[in-house]
Design a protein around this motif. Structure first.
Motif, PDB file in Angstrom:
ATOM      1  N   ARG A  21      38.038  41.275  33.208  1.00 44.34           N
ATOM      2  CA  ARG A  21      37.021  41.571  34.227  1.00 44.34           C
ATOM      3  C   ARG A  21      37.195  40.674  35.444  1.00 44.34           C
ATOM      4  NH1 ARG A  21      33.737  41.838  29.646  1.00 44.34           N
ATOM      5  NH2 ARG A  21      32.908  39.765  30.075  1.00 44.34           N
ATOM      6  N   GLN A  22      37.501  39.414  35.221  1.00 44.20           N
ATOM      7  CA  GLN A  22      37.702  38.478  36.317  1.00 44.20           C
ATOM      8  C   GLN A  22      38.924  38.883  37.146  1.00 44.20           C
ATOM      9  OE1 GLN A  22      38.456  34.469  35.057  1.00 44.20           O
ATOM     10  NE2 GLN A  22      37.785  33.619  36.998  1.00 44.20           N
ATOM     11  N   SER A  23      40.000  39.255  36.473  1.00 43.24           N
ATOM     12  CA  SER A  23      41.215  39.682  37.158  1.00 43.24           C
ATOM     13  C   SER A  23      40.964  40.945  37.985  1.00 43.24           C
ATOM     14  CB  SER A  23      42.317  39.925  36.135  1.00 43.24           C
ATOM     15  OG  SER A  23      43.472  40.404  36.754  1.00 43.24           O
ATOM     16  N   LEU A  24      40.230  41.897  37.404  1.00 38.67           N
ATOM     17  CA  LEU A  24      39.898  43.124  38.113  1.00 38.67           C
ATOM     18  C   LEU A  24      39.038  42.828  39.337  1.00 38.67           C
ATOM     19  CD1 LEU A  24      39.995  46.200  38.298  1.00 38.67           C
ATOM     20  CD2 LEU A  24      38.006  46.259  36.788  1.00 38.67           C
ATOM     21  N   SER A  25      38.079  41.941  39.173  1.00 37.01           N
ATOM     22  CA  SER A  25      37.208  41.566  40.287  1.00 37.01           C
ATOM     23  C   SER A  25      38.020  40.912  41.409  1.00 37.01           C
ATOM     24  CB  SER A  25      36.119  40.615  39.797  1.00 37.01           C
ATOM     25  OG  SER A  25      35.332  40.178  40.859  1.00 37.01           O
ATOM     26  N   ASP A  26      38.952  40.029  41.043  1.00 33.44           N
ATOM     27  CA  ASP A  26      39.808  39.387  42.045  1.00 33.44           C
ATOM     28  C   ASP A  26      40.670  40.420  42.763  1.00 33.44           C
ATOM     29  OD1 ASP A  26      38.740  36.981  41.230  1.00 33.44           O
ATOM     30  OD2 ASP A  26      40.503  36.380  40.068  1.00 33.44           O
ATOM     31  N   TRP A  27      41.211  41.381  42.000  1.00 27.67           N
ATOM     32  CA  TRP A  27      42.042  42.426  42.601  1.00 27.67           C
ATOM     33  C   TRP A  27      41.225  43.275  43.568  1.00 27.67           C
ATOM     34  CZ3 TRP A  27      41.734  47.801  42.108  1.00 27.67           C
ATOM     35  CH2 TRP A  27      42.802  48.497  42.646  1.00 27.67           C
ATOM     36  N   GLU A  28      40.007  43.637  43.171  1.00 26.93           N
ATOM     37  CA  GLU A  28      39.146  44.430  44.053  1.00 26.93           C
ATOM     38  C   GLU A  28      38.838  43.674  45.336  1.00 26.93           C
ATOM     39  OE1 GLU A  28      35.885  45.136  41.420  1.00 26.93           O
ATOM     40  OE2 GLU A  28      36.617  47.130  40.859  1.00 26.93           O
ATOM     41  N   ARG A  30      40.747  41.342  46.775  1.00 23.30           N
ATOM     42  CA  ARG A  30      41.955  41.343  47.610  1.00 23.30           C
ATOM     43  C   ARG A  30      42.153  42.701  48.281  1.00 23.30           C
ATOM     44  NH1 ARG A  30      43.983  38.654  43.080  1.00 23.30           N
ATOM     45  NH2 ARG A  30      45.048  40.543  42.390  1.00 23.30           N
ATOM     46  N   LEU A  31      41.923  43.782  47.542  1.00 19.89           N
ATOM     47  CA  LEU A  31      42.050  45.125  48.106  1.00 19.89           C
ATOM     48  C   LEU A  31      41.060  45.332  49.247  1.00 19.89           C
ATOM     49  CD1 LEU A  31      43.529  47.827  47.757  1.00 19.89           C
ATOM     50  CD2 LEU A  31      41.695  48.507  46.210  1.00 19.89           C
ATOM     51  N   TRP A  32      39.832  44.880  49.054  1.00 22.27           N
ATOM     52  CA  TRP A  32      38.805  45.004  50.094  1.00 22.27           C
ATOM     53  C   TRP A  32      39.191  44.203  51.331  1.00 22.27           C
ATOM     54  CZ3 TRP A  32      35.309  47.964  51.872  1.00 22.27           C
ATOM     55  CH2 TRP A  32      34.343  47.497  52.736  1.00 22.27           C
ATOM     56  N   GLN A  33      39.692  42.995  51.143  1.00 23.08           N
ATOM     57  CA  GLN A  33      40.099  42.168  52.281  1.00 23.08           C
ATOM     58  C   GLN A  33      41.249  42.818  53.040  1.00 23.08           C
ATOM     59  OE1 GLN A  33      38.574  39.519  53.511  1.00 23.08           O
ATOM     60  NE2 GLN A  33      37.032  39.690  51.897  1.00 23.08           N
ATOM     61  N   ARG A  34      42.196  43.420  52.330  1.00 19.39           N
ATOM     62  CA  ARG A  34      43.295  44.125  52.999  1.00 19.39           C
ATOM     63  C   ARG A  34      42.769  45.313  53.793  1.00 19.39           C
ATOM     64  NH1 ARG A  34      48.231  45.587  49.471  1.00 19.39           N
ATOM     65  NH2 ARG A  34      49.013  46.052  51.554  1.00 19.39           N
ATOM     66  N   GLN A  35      41.781  46.002  53.238  1.00 20.66           N
ATOM     67  CA  GLN A  35      41.181  47.140  53.929  1.00 20.66           C
ATOM     68  C   GLN A  35      40.502  46.667  55.207  1.00 20.66           C
ATOM     69  OE1 GLN A  35      41.213  50.401  53.444  1.00 20.66           O
ATOM     70  NE2 GLN A  35      39.751  50.866  55.041  1.00 20.66           N
ATOM     71  N   LEU A  36      39.793  45.555  55.133  1.00 12.95           N
ATOM     72  CA  LEU A  36      39.106  45.023  56.317  1.00 12.95           C
ATOM     73  C   LEU A  36      40.090  44.599  57.402  1.00 12.95           C
ATOM     74  CD1 LEU A  36      36.272  42.858  54.713  1.00 12.95           C
ATOM     75  CD2 LEU A  36      36.044  45.072  55.853  1.00 12.95           C
ATOM     76  N   ARG A  37      41.226  44.064  56.994  1.00 13.22           N
ATOM     77  CA  ARG A  37      42.241  43.639  57.970  1.00 13.22           C
ATOM     78  C   ARG A  37      43.072  44.806  58.489  1.00 13.22           C
ATOM     79  NH1 ARG A  37      43.024  39.341  54.087  1.00 13.22           N
ATOM     80  NH2 ARG A  37      44.813  40.490  53.314  1.00 13.22           N
ATOM     81  N   GLY A  38      42.903  45.986  57.918  1.00 16.09           N
ATOM     82  CA  GLY A  38      43.648  47.161  58.352  1.00 16.09           C
ATOM     83  C   GLY A  38      45.074  47.199  57.838  1.00 16.09           C
ATOM     84  N   GLU A  39      45.346  46.519  56.740  1.00 12.60           N
ATOM     85  CA  GLU A  39      46.702  46.480  56.203  1.00 12.60           C
ATOM     86  C   GLU A  39      47.021  47.661  55.292  1.00 12.60           C
ATOM     87  OE1 GLU A  39      47.108  42.760  54.226  1.00 12.60           O
ATOM     88  OE2 GLU A  39      46.934  41.602  56.067  1.00 12.60           O
ATOM     89  N   LEU A  40      46.011  48.379  54.827  1.00 11.62           N
ATOM     90  CA  LEU A  40      46.268  49.504  53.935  1.00 11.62           C
ATOM     91  C   LEU A  40      46.759  50.701  54.732  1.00 11.62           C
ATOM     92  CD1 LEU A  40      43.246  49.297  51.495  1.00 11.62           C
ATOM     93  CD2 LEU A  40      45.569  48.526  51.149  1.00 11.62           C
ATOM     94  N   VAL A  41      47.683  51.424  54.137  1.00 14.38           N
ATOM     95  CA  VAL A  41      48.279  52.585  54.782  1.00 14.38           C
ATOM     96  C   VAL A  41      47.534  53.833  54.330  1.00 14.38           C
ATOM     97  CG1 VAL A  41      50.372  53.950  54.986  1.00 14.38           C
ATOM     98  CG2 VAL A  41      50.514  51.465  54.869  1.00 14.38           C
ATOM     99  N   ASP A  42      47.154  54.671  55.282  1.00 13.54           N
ATOM    100  CA  ASP A  42      46.521  55.942  54.957  1.00 13.54           C
ATOM    101  C   ASP A  42      47.619  56.997  54.850  1.00 13.54           C
ATOM    102  OD1 ASP A  42      44.934  58.126  54.618  1.00 13.54           O
ATOM    103  OD2 ASP A  42      44.025  58.061  56.607  1.00 13.54           O
TER     104      ASP A  42
END
Length: 73
Positions: A21-28, A30-42
């Motif tokens: 659960r902790q690992s999943l929370s950390d991954w989520e 990091r994913l959210w932070q990448r989304q905020l920075r605009g690093e995710l590709v659509d």
């Protein structure tokens, strides 16, 4: 002695579940932070598709290099 092993097994599973659960929370996070920075590709737009394919090709190339380095040892 068997009672000790049986008693610690659920605790070990609880610990593994907690770490998962902790690992999943950390991954989520990091994913959210990448989304905020605009690093995710659509991949829905053509530019996103092109960048996604470029990333896939780069990963495939690096995987081959990593395998060569691993097997050369």
């Amino acid at each position: 002695m068997d009672d000790l092993r049986i008693g610690t097994f659920p605790k070990a599973l609880d610990y593994i579940a907690y770490k998962n659960r902790q690992s999943l929370s950390d991954w989520e996070e990091r994913l959210w932070q990448r989304q905020l920075r605009g690093e995710l590709v659509d991949p829905r737009d053509e530019e996103g598709r092109r960048r996604f394919r470029d990333h896939q090709q780069r990963i495939a190339t690096l995987r081959g290099v990593a395998q060569e380095l691993h097997y050369d040892r």
